[in-house]
Structures are given as C-alpha cells and as structure tokens.
Design a protein around this motif. Sequence first.
Motif, PDB file in Angstrom:
ATOM      1  N   UNK A 194       0.917  -1.224  -0.069  1.00 37.34           N
ATOM      2  CA  UNK A 194      -0.033  -0.038   0.180  1.00 37.34           C
ATOM      3  C   UNK A 194       0.888   1.306   0.047  1.00 37.34           C
ATOM      4  N   UNK A 195       0.409   2.272  -0.819  1.00 37.85           N
ATOM      5  CA  UNK A 195       1.419   3.350  -0.725  1.00 37.85           C
ATOM      6  C   UNK A 195       1.299   4.229   0.660  1.00 37.85           C
ATOM      7  N   UNK A 196       2.105   5.261   0.802  1.00 40.86           N
ATOM      8  CA  UNK A 196       1.930   5.997   2.172  1.00 40.86           C
ATOM      9  C   UNK A 196       0.683   6.291   2.443  1.00 40.86           C
ATOM     10  N   UNK A 197       0.230   6.402   3.716  1.00 42.12           N
ATOM     11  CA  UNK A 197      -0.898   7.105   4.167  1.00 42.12           C
ATOM     12  C   UNK A 197      -1.100   8.386   3.980  1.00 42.12           C
ATOM     13  N   UNK A 198      -2.048   8.835   3.441  1.00 37.49           N
ATOM     14  CA  UNK A 198      -2.263  10.215   3.118  1.00 37.49           C
ATOM     15  C   UNK A 198      -2.889  11.218   4.471  1.00 37.49           C
ATOM     16  N   UNK A 199      -2.176  12.108   4.718  1.00 35.40           N
ATOM     17  CA  UNK A 199      -2.941  13.025   5.654  1.00 35.40           C
ATOM     18  C   UNK A 199      -4.235  13.939   4.732  1.00 35.40           C
ATOM     19  N   UNK A 200      -5.047  14.169   5.077  1.00 42.88           N
ATOM     20  CA  UNK A 200      -6.016  15.133   4.491  1.00 42.88           C
ATOM     21  C   UNK A 200      -6.529  16.010   5.437  1.00 42.88           C
ATOM     22  N   UNK A 201      -6.782  17.280   5.059  1.00 38.84           N
ATOM     23  CA  UNK A 201      -7.233  18.329   5.676  1.00 38.84           C
ATOM     24  C   UNK A 201      -8.848  18.220   5.538  1.00 38.84           C
ATOM     25  N   UNK A 202      -9.387  18.828   6.623  1.00 37.06           N
ATOM     26  CA  UNK A 202     -11.039  18.579   6.729  1.00 37.06           C
ATOM     27  C   UNK A 202     -11.676  19.703   5.990  1.00 37.06           C
ATOM     28  N   UNK A 203     -11.317  19.941   4.601  1.00 36.01           N
ATOM     29  CA  UNK A 203     -11.678  21.047   3.749  1.00 36.01           C
ATOM     30  C   UNK A 203     -12.431  20.191   2.676  1.00 36.01           C
TER      31      UNK A 203
END
Length: 315
Positions: free
Chosen positions: A1-10
């Motif tokens: 699996x690719x690296x885990x993404x951090x997503x902003x709550x926008x």
Amino acid sequence: MPATLFLAPDAAGLARAADILRAGGLVAFPTETVYGLGGDARSDRAVAGIFAAKDRPRFNPLIAHLPDLAAAEEFALFDDRARALAAAFWPGPLTLVLPLRPGAGLSPLVTAELPTVAIRVPAHPVAQALLRAFGGPLAAPSANPSGRVSPTRAAHVAEGLSGRIDAILDGGACAVGVESTILGLDGTASLLRPGGLPAESIEALIGPLTTGGNAAKPNAPGQLASHYAPAAAIRLNARDTRPGEIRLGFGPGAAALNLSPTGDLTEAAANLFHLLREADRLAGPGGTIAIAPIPETGLGRAINDRLRRAAAPRG
C-alpha cells in the motif's frame, strides 16, 4: 500500500476521502469520541480491510455510522424507545444495538453475522461532512491496532496504522475522548458498554438499565476483557507511587501526568487516551503506570471500564 495520506478537513480533503471510501479504501476520521477507521459498511472487501488493518478478531462486530435517524432507519428496526433515545441523544456519543433490517445490504462482517446491528450518528462536524460526502454507511471501529490505546488525535492514528490504511482525515483532538456508550435494545434495555454518554442520562429517559455484554461472543464492540492496553503494566486505584512507576493522577496532588487536577470527569475522559499514551512513553519498556482512583459515577464509569480492560491480563 502507498504511504498513508494526511487530508485536511476542507472540501478538497473530504472529496478525496469520499472517493477513497467509494473505491473500497480505508479512511480514519474524527468523531467526538475517538478517531474511527472508516470503510464502506456495504462492502465485504472494505470491511475485511478494516479487520486486517487493525488485526481485529472477526467475531467482534463493528458500529455502522450514519448521518441522521432517517438514514439509520434504512439499516435497523427502531421501536418507540429507540426513536426517543435518538431524538434525545443523536447526534452524539450513543450507539444503539437494534434488530437488523431485512435486506439492509450491510456486509455480514459488520454484524459478525448476528441478527442485530450497532448504529451511531456522530456529532463531530467532520464526521458529519464525511458521511454526507460519501453518501452511505461507514463501518468504523477505533482507528488503532486491536487491543491497544484508542486514538484521540490524528498523530495517534498514524502511530499505529500508518502504511496500513489509505488516509487520515485530520480534525484535531476529540472532545469527548472515550468511545460511545452502547445500549442494547433487542429486548430489555441493556448497557453493553459505558461510554461518552453517562448511563444516568439514559435512565432518566427510559428507566433502569440491565448490564449486558459477553466477552466470548460480543454483540457490540468494547466487550473483550483485554482492550485499550498500553505496553506498560497498569496498577489501578493507586494511592501511592512506588519506585520506578509513572503516576497518572486525578484531582489535586503530585503526579507526572494528571487526567484532571480539579477532579473534573469530563476533562479526565477527554484526556484519558492521550495521557495513557504519554504515560506509556515515560514508563518505558517493562515500566508500570500507577493510576489514581476515579469515582465510579457519570463519565467515571466509562473511564474505569477502559482502565480495567487496559489493566487486564493480555492474551
């Protein structure tokens, strides 16, 4: 699996998270209680992925998260008690275990093939926004390796699951800090797990509750004897601190860390899992965390439940 993404709550982060979920991926997201590890509750592949990422035993059912009562009624059968509780406490930290609606379309892995389903409507605005962007039910246990300390910050999720899930939607710290209260309504109203909604509040609405739950064959999450455990050993109801121990206090008094110096149970619940992690780090390998007594009332009941399970012998 690719690296885990951090997503902003926008808007962009929520749209990306919803796309990942529609593709059968896994996204950790904040609720008011703890961070949940979300997957499409209708997809066997997605739900199996949740169990695999957490190393969670498959006999332990999951909670399905919905945005409102109308959506919840598509998947469970509500009686008058359930609707009254939903009207009073949803959205919020209450999970109801109800008869599964025939033809609901949930993966049988969500319910552990039981005839009931655990349903919650979370209050956190990011959770609500994600549920509406996704447009379906999300199965979401706590976003941590099974049996370990629950996450109340995005960084906690990354510590345990980075590289094992697709993305983390970062919504800051969770306000309640302990998991939802679980109430069984498939028959007599039964408290299956104390949590973020005090049992006294429920009893004020529907009367006395029985106590239920079965660690060998759970009908809802949070019933396993050993759970929420740090690496360090735990000594409960500690009125002193022995050499080499890290003290986790409650109320006035000297302590390396304190759940609430003023003895406020709401503050203590919000701090519980974060400070357990900090105490574990300070204790180090082979260390012990000495935890001060917590009153067995209101949110103290949920705090003590988590601490007893954290201190239980580990399999």
